[in-house]
Design an enzyme around this catalytic site. Structure first.
Site, PDB file in Angstrom:
ATOM      1  N   HIS A  62      89.807 177.482  52.794  1.00 41.97           N
ATOM      2  CA  HIS A  62      89.588 177.886  54.199  1.00 41.97           C
ATOM      3  C   HIS A  62      90.922 178.195  54.885  1.00 41.97           C
ATOM      4  O   HIS A  62      90.975 179.007  55.786  1.00 41.97           O
ATOM      5  CB  HIS A  62      88.917 176.751  54.984  1.00 41.97           C
ATOM      6  CG  HIS A  62      87.692 176.201  54.328  1.00 41.97           C
ATOM      7  ND1 HIS A  62      86.536 176.927  54.187  1.00 41.97           N
ATOM      8  CD2 HIS A  62      87.438 174.988  53.762  1.00 41.97           C
ATOM      9  CE1 HIS A  62      85.629 176.183  53.575  1.00 41.97           C
ATOM     10  NE2 HIS A  62      86.139 175.004  53.310  1.00 41.97           N
ATOM     11  N   HIS A  94      95.495 179.381  61.213  1.00 41.02           N
ATOM     12  CA  HIS A  94      94.392 180.357  61.267  1.00 41.02           C
ATOM     13  C   HIS A  94      95.054 181.697  61.560  1.00 41.02           C
ATOM     14  O   HIS A  94      96.015 181.745  62.341  1.00 41.02           O
ATOM     15  CB  HIS A  94      93.401 179.995  62.382  1.00 41.02           C
ATOM     16  CG  HIS A  94      92.815 178.618  62.257  1.00 41.02           C
ATOM     17  ND1 HIS A  94      91.610 178.359  61.639  1.00 41.02           N
ATOM     18  CD2 HIS A  94      93.300 177.405  62.650  1.00 41.02           C
ATOM     19  CE1 HIS A  94      91.368 177.052  61.683  1.00 41.02           C
ATOM     20  NE2 HIS A  94      92.374 176.452  62.275  1.00 41.02           N
ATOM     21  N   GLU A 104      92.687 181.210  67.391  1.00 48.26           N
ATOM     22  CA  GLU A 104      91.358 180.683  67.738  1.00 48.26           C
ATOM     23  C   GLU A 104      91.234 180.609  69.265  1.00 48.26           C
ATOM     24  O   GLU A 104      90.334 181.218  69.840  1.00 48.26           O
ATOM     25  CB  GLU A 104      91.165 179.308  67.091  1.00 48.26           C
ATOM     26  CG  GLU A 104      91.263 179.383  65.558  1.00 48.26           C
ATOM     27  CD  GLU A 104      90.433 178.368  64.852  1.00 48.26           C
ATOM     28  OE1 GLU A 104      90.697 177.151  65.012  1.00 48.26           O
ATOM     29  OE2 GLU A 104      89.497 178.753  64.135  1.00 48.26           O
ATOM     30  N   HIS A 117      97.801 174.539  63.815  1.00 50.90           N
ATOM     31  CA  HIS A 117      97.171 173.300  64.291  1.00 50.90           C
ATOM     32  C   HIS A 117      97.793 172.088  63.614  1.00 50.90           C
ATOM     33  O   HIS A 117      97.716 171.958  62.375  1.00 50.90           O
ATOM     34  CB  HIS A 117      95.664 173.332  63.994  1.00 50.90           C
ATOM     35  CG  HIS A 117      94.930 174.307  64.841  1.00 50.90           C
ATOM     36  ND1 HIS A 117      93.692 174.831  64.486  1.00 50.90           N
ATOM     37  CD2 HIS A 117      95.245 174.874  66.033  1.00 50.90           C
ATOM     38  CE1 HIS A 117      93.279 175.658  65.421  1.00 50.90           C
ATOM     39  NE2 HIS A 117      94.209 175.711  66.386  1.00 50.90           N
ATOM     40  N   THR A 197      87.462 173.051  64.963  1.00 54.17           N
ATOM     41  CA  THR A 197      87.027 174.462  64.995  1.00 54.17           C
ATOM     42  C   THR A 197      86.464 174.886  63.634  1.00 54.17           C
ATOM     43  O   THR A 197      86.098 176.039  63.433  1.00 54.17           O
ATOM     44  CB  THR A 197      88.204 175.407  65.326  1.00 54.17           C
ATOM     45  OG1 THR A 197      89.158 175.336  64.245  1.00 54.17           O
ATOM     46  CG2 THR A 197      88.853 175.037  66.640  1.00 54.17           C
ATOM     47  N   THR A 198      86.444 173.927  62.681  1.00 49.49           N
ATOM     48  CA  THR A 198      85.824 174.199  61.380  1.00 49.49           C
ATOM     49  C   THR A 198      84.719 173.156  61.181  1.00 49.49           C
ATOM     50  O   THR A 198      84.807 172.059  61.743  1.00 49.49           O
ATOM     51  CB  THR A 198      86.826 174.028  60.223  1.00 49.49           C
ATOM     52  OG1 THR A 198      87.250 172.655  60.191  1.00 49.49           O
ATOM     53  CG2 THR A 198      88.034 174.931  60.387  1.00 49.49           C
TER      54      THR A 198
HETATM   55  C1  LIG Z   1      89.315 173.805  56.841  1.00 49.28           C
HETATM   56  C2  LIG Z   1      89.461 172.329  56.848  1.00 49.28           C
HETATM   57  N1  LIG Z   1      89.540 171.879  58.229  1.00 49.28           N
HETATM   58  C3  LIG Z   1      90.265 170.830  58.498  1.00 49.28           C
HETATM   59  O1  LIG Z   1      90.837 170.221  57.640  1.00 49.28           O
HETATM   60  C4  LIG Z   1      90.386 170.423  59.936  1.00 49.28           C
HETATM   61  C5  LIG Z   1      90.341 169.063  60.202  1.00 49.28           C
HETATM   62  C6  LIG Z   1      90.487 168.638  61.524  1.00 49.28           C
HETATM   63  C7  LIG Z   1      90.677 169.573  62.538  1.00 49.28           C
HETATM   64 CL1  LIG Z   1      90.876 168.995  64.157  1.00 49.28          CL
HETATM   65  C8  LIG Z   1      90.714 170.952  62.268  1.00 49.28           C
HETATM   66  S1  LIG Z   1      91.023 172.105  63.553  1.00 49.28           S
HETATM   67  N2  LIG Z   1      90.890 173.584  62.991  1.00 49.28           N
HETATM   68  O2  LIG Z   1      90.050 171.907  64.604  1.00 49.28           O
HETATM   69  O3  LIG Z   1      92.403 171.849  63.955  1.00 49.28           O
HETATM   70  C9  LIG Z   1      90.564 171.378  60.952  1.00 49.28           C
HETATM   71  C10 LIG Z   1      88.304 171.707  56.142  1.00 49.28           C
HETATM   72  C11 LIG Z   1      87.101 171.504  56.778  1.00 49.28           C
HETATM   73  C12 LIG Z   1      86.028 170.971  56.055  1.00 49.28           C
HETATM   74  C13 LIG Z   1      86.168 170.634  54.722  1.00 49.28           C
HETATM   75  C14 LIG Z   1      87.380 170.814  54.113  1.00 49.28           C
HETATM   76  C15 LIG Z   1      88.444 171.354  54.821  1.00 49.28           C
HETATM   77  O4  LIG Z   1      89.633 171.527  54.235  1.00 49.28           O
HETATM   78 ZN   LIG Z   2      92.607 174.557  62.770  1.00 53.31          ZN
END
Ligand SMILES: C[C@@H](NC(=O)c1ccc(Cl)c(S(N)(=O)=O)c1)c1ccccc1O
Ligand SMILES: [Zn+2]
Length: 259
Positions: A62, A94, A104, A117, A197-198
């Site tokens: 991702h 992102h 985002e 992030h 956001t994911t």
């Molecule tokens: C893509 C990645 N997402 C995170 O790790 C992620 C974790 C916490 C936050 Cl707060 C955010 S964010 N974008 O809101 O900052 C992104 C992910 C999601 C699900 C499964 C595996 C994986 O690797």
């Molecule tokens: Zn993020």
């Protein structure tokens, strides 16, 4: 549950497996500066990454993620909207496609080329990141806009090793990187209550979005786009780009601005 950023599995279909996608504190949002309220009791943000210890860099299919040792309070942010220090766990990016936006959050409808992030968790109130990630005050994410311009002298440390994590599921050692070199000069910020956001889109994030973008070159952004969503053995090579969720309804939330 498989999710992604494509036509079939992208942000508009996430609600099917993650109903909270239609919740009341979803992220990202469009930030309208002159509708944000200056809050006198919003103190300065304090970022202490001095004993920062990155461990590895990986491609999770991702985004590209740099993980940190979060076994003690060696890298924390506090102050601003935060009641406790929050420990740095990981950072990731992102971004868009060639010449397209990729951030985002947007500011008065304007997107940026990319968004960094830095994900932190409240280790005072919660025992693990997992527990914190589902709590309303469990996570604090520092969002930094990237705009195209001059080469970023320190981002090279990351873009130079991206070839080692080209494919989904790849991971390599990445020690001693201190992300304070990615911060802009001003720590002025907007802050609001939101979500991941994911998927799983937990409504557990106190968002702190810095007003000042950092400059990175088109060439450096192009290096992010050489990453793939797909695994090495997958004969369909899908370039990792446009891995951003669009802004979500504000639903009456207040956005505050640092002084
Ligand atoms: C893509 C990645 N997402 C995170 O790790 C992620 C974790 C916490 C936050 Cl707060 C955010 S964010 N974008 O809101 O900052 C992104 C992910 C999601 C699900 C499964 C595996 C994986 O690797
Ligand atoms: Zn993020």
């Amino acid at each position: 549950h498989h999710w992604g950023y494509g036509k079939e599995d992208g942000p508009s279909s996430w609600y099917k497996n993650y109903p909270v996608a239609e919740g009341n504190r979803q992220s990202p949002i469009d930030i309208v500066p002159n509708e944000a309220s200056r809050d006198r009791d919003l103190g300065p943000l304090m970022i202490n990454y001095d004993h920062c210890t990155s461990i590895n860099i990986s491609n999770n299919g991702h985004s590209v993620v740099v993980e940190f040792n979060d076994s003690d309070d060696r890298s924390v942010i506090k102050g601003g909207p935060l009641d406790n220090p929050y420990r740095l766990k990981q950072f990731h990016f992102h971004w868009g496609g060639k010449g397209h936006e990729g951030s985002e959050h947007t500011v008065s409808g304007k997107g940026f080329a990319s968004e960094l992030h830095l994900v932190h968790w409240n280790a005072v109130k919660y025992k693990t990141y997992g527990e914190a990630s589902t709590a309303p005050d469990g996570l604090a994410v520092l969002g930094i806009f990237l705009e195209t311009g001059d080469d970023h002298r320190w981002l090279h440390m990351i873009t130079d090793v991206l070839y080692t994590v080209k494919y989904k599921g790849s991971i390599t050692d990445f020690k001693g990187f201190n992300p304070k070199c990615l911060l802009p000069s001003s720590l002025h910020f907007w802050t609001y209550l939101g979500s991941l956001t994911t998927p799983p889109l937990h409504e557990s994030v106190i968002w702190i979005v810095l007003k000042e973008p950092i400059e990175v070159s088109e060439k450096q952004l192009g290096m992010l786009r050489m990453l793939l969503f797909t695994e090495e053995e997958d004969n369909q090579k899908m370039r990792m780009e446009n891995n951003f969720r669009p802004p979500q309804p504000l639903k009456g939330r207040r956005v505050r601005s640092s002084n």
